[in-house]
Write an enzyme that holds these catalytic residues in place. Structure first.
Site, PDB file in Angstrom:
ATOM      1  CG  ASP A 259      -1.699   1.259   1.400  1.00  0.00           C
ATOM      2  OD1 ASP A 259      -2.606   1.480   0.592  1.00  0.00           O
ATOM      3  OD2 ASP A 259      -1.395   2.039   2.331  1.00  0.00           O
ATOM      4  CD  GLU A 292      -2.354   3.034  -3.133  1.00  0.00           C
ATOM      5  OE1 GLU A 292      -3.311   3.790  -3.351  1.00  0.00           O
ATOM      6  OE2 GLU A 292      -2.072   2.598  -1.998  1.00  0.00           O
TER       7      GLU A 292
END
Length: 595
Positions: A259, A292
């Site tokens: 993330d 990400e």
């Protein structure tokens, strides 16, 4: 960063044999540390160089323990493998070998076969409920599920990005063995399982590291969630690298999605993590590493990572489908068709161009294969970061959404679906937490203030309508429910497209490369790819309400068309409104012919 010359211990409680455990805590700010067990047993830990405290003790699996810092503060193990009583309660010693795997011969799937289905375990009802849903996903054509973060968080409701104990699977979803049984069952059905991990920050409730290990964080660098994690410290690096290896080796996850790595101010750590994973995982296993990364650092995708979530592709498609240009969509307001064409032909739309703030964003990505990019129409962020969590089927014309779905599922990029997409779910996916007291109020107001940049919520009174993240009703409203008729129609649409992908595309994807894309008109484009077997794939897309001139690819066969048309004398030299046409030339036409 070179390895430390002093031994770096494995963080947490390591079961050495059925009766004995080694405890290790990095606590450079502590004068003394002890292990506090049930029945009042207190065992002093031995100090070691560089801030470590270590102890071997008679302590079997299942034992509950805490660490006592300087005799004043009792804390859970930051590397706890299991919690008894939420994030503030005692930790448990876990036997990682206790679960008996049923599908030990599973070796994963090659990355080019990925069709990913992102889901939230809590919303679906826990590990057992997700397990029960797996056969339907296999029948749909999904080849991998991706679980939103599982790290233990405060309370029973959370997206997972507020986790504070990264090694402990969230107890409200089930036991560690329940999670392993879910992964085992998925492997038995041919499904890979990915996990979303958060290595850029800890949640605000239940993180005690600042009290005894302040060097875990940087004083000179902050993220949107507080002080940045200091990856210059070797014990900090090992904390997260060991965590990644635990999920991949002990739980047998098939990959990780990292993330928001743009909040990790040390790309060297990411490169080391990927190297360590590749070294530790047996060569015969397929393990996927995805990022990400708002910075669009294409260079990382050649240093051990398979792919990045392509937010640029989503944002361009969202603007074309909805006309929304608020906040970050403003970067795609002027030339969304051109930016989508760049994504399809080169990967990222922003490859060094200035964004709306005048800042350069991204690196050149045209040299990367299409499979280096995960494309999606929706995900947890793009739905849940809306004030009311509306789904795309409530915002876009139905035929346009169908055409965009065909592009998603039939392009050589790796497709990702979000739970409920395949049944046209009407329920929102809202942002939810279960914080208490002042923190709950801060999260509630912070959530509402996030939308001040959106024209619909410029007025503070309008922002009060935004659902309270801490209300149980916000969580329960986010459970997707299938409405029989529409669900069946939409599900068949997805299933038929994925059948084409499995039959026509997946066998040809290794070695695929983009040939370019051209804009036909606003909202319409034509893109082409040379597939690994030499064949030519062409996708003509029209998301506008107007007919657009576009002749079909000469000599190619029609794989898919929406809306379907009669072709008594060949395909027409135009694209109807809200349409898509997918053609495949098996005769390996020259690269320059189309697009």
């Amino acid at each position: 960063m070179p390895p430390s010359t002093v031994q770096t211990w494995t963080h947490g409680a390591l079961l050495l044999d059925p009766a004995r455990t080694r405890f290790a805590l990095w606590a450079p700010d502590a004068g003394s540390v002890s292990v506090e067990l049930d029945h009042g047993r207190s065992l002093p830990m031995q100090p070691r160089p560089e801030g470590w405290f270590v102890l071997e003790a008679d302590c079997p699996a299942g034992s509950r323990y805490r660490f006592s810092i300087d005799g004043q503060l009792q804390v859970p193990d930051p590397a706890s493998r299991s919690q008894d009583g939420d994030v503030h309660g005692p930790s448990r010693v876990v036997d990682p070998a206790a679960y008996q795997w049923q599908h030990q011969q599973w070796r994963g799937r090659p990355w080019h076969e990925a069709v990913i289905y992102e889901l939230h375990v809590g919303v679906m009802g826990g590990y057992l409920a997700v397990r029960q849903a797996l056969p339907a996903l296999v029948e749909l054509g999904v080849t991998a599920i991706e679980l939103m973060p599982l790290a233990e968080f405060p309370g029973e409701r959370n997206w997972g990005y507020d986790g504070v104990l990264p090694y402990a699977p969230e107890a409200s979803y089930g036991t560690p063995e329940d999670l392993k049984a879910l992964i085992d069952a998925a492997h038995g059905l041919g499904l890979a399982v990915l996990l979303d991990v958060v290595y850029n920050h800890f949640g605000p409730d239940g993180n005690y590291l600042q009290r005894y290990a302040a060097p875990f964080f940087r004083d000179d660098l902050h993220t949107p969630w507080g002080a940045a994690i200091d990856f210059r410290q070797r014990p900090v690096r090992e904390f997260f690298i060991d965590n990644a290896l635990m999920w991949l080796l002990e739980y047998r996850f098939d990959g990780l999605r990292l993330d928001a790595v743009h909040a990790i101010d040390d790309p060297d750590f990411l490169v080391e993590l990927a190297q360590r994973v590749r070294q530790a995982v047996p060569a015969e296993r397929h393990v996927w590493l995805n990022l990400e990364n708002e910075f669009n650092q294409a260079s990382l995708l050649q240093q051990g990572f398979d792919a990045q979530w392509n937010d640029d592709g989503h944002n361009a498609l969202h603007v074309l489908l909805t006309g929304e240009t608020d906040a970050y969509y403003a970067d795609f307001a002027d030339r969304p068709t051109e930016q989508l064409a760049r994504c399809l032909s080169q990967g990222f739309a922003f490859q060094g161009q200035a964004n709306r703030h005048g800042e350069s964003r991204g690196e050149p990505s045209g040299h990367l294969p299409p499979s280096a990019f995960v494309l999606f129409l929706q995900n947890h962020d793009q739905i849940g970061n809306r004030a009311f969590g509306e789904r795309l089927n409530q915002l876009a014309p139905p035929q346009a959404l169908q055409a965009a779905t065909a592009l998603l599922l039939l392009s050589p990029m790796i497709p990702l679906l979000f739970m409920g997409d395949e049944v046209a779910a009407q329920e929102p996916f809202l942002f939810f937490t279960s914080h208490q007291g002042e923190l709950a109020e801060a999260v509630r107001e912070g959530r509402r203030n996030e939308f001040a940049a959106f024209s619909a919520f410029a007025d503070a009174g309008q922002r009060q309508r935004i659902p309270d993240p801490n209300a149980p009703s916000t969580f329960h409203a986010s459970r997707p429910q299938a409405l029989a008729q529409q669900a069946a129609v939409t599900r068949e649409w997805y299933r038929s497209l994925l059948q084409i992908r499995h039959r026509e595309l997946i066998p040809r994807l290794p070695g695929a490369r983009a040939l370019g894309a051209r804009v036909l008109a606003e909202g319409a484009l034509s893109a082409g790819w040379r597939l690994g077997d030499g064949s030519l794939l062409c996708i003509d897309l029209n998301l506008s309400p107007h007919r657009v001139e576009c002749a079909p690819l000469s000599g190619a066969r029609l794989c898919f068309e929406h809306p379907a048309q009669a072709h008594p004398t060949g395909a027409p030299p135009f694209l109807p409104a809200f349409s898509v046409r997918v053609q495949l030339d098996d005769k390996t036409a020259p690269d320059g012919e189309r697009p």
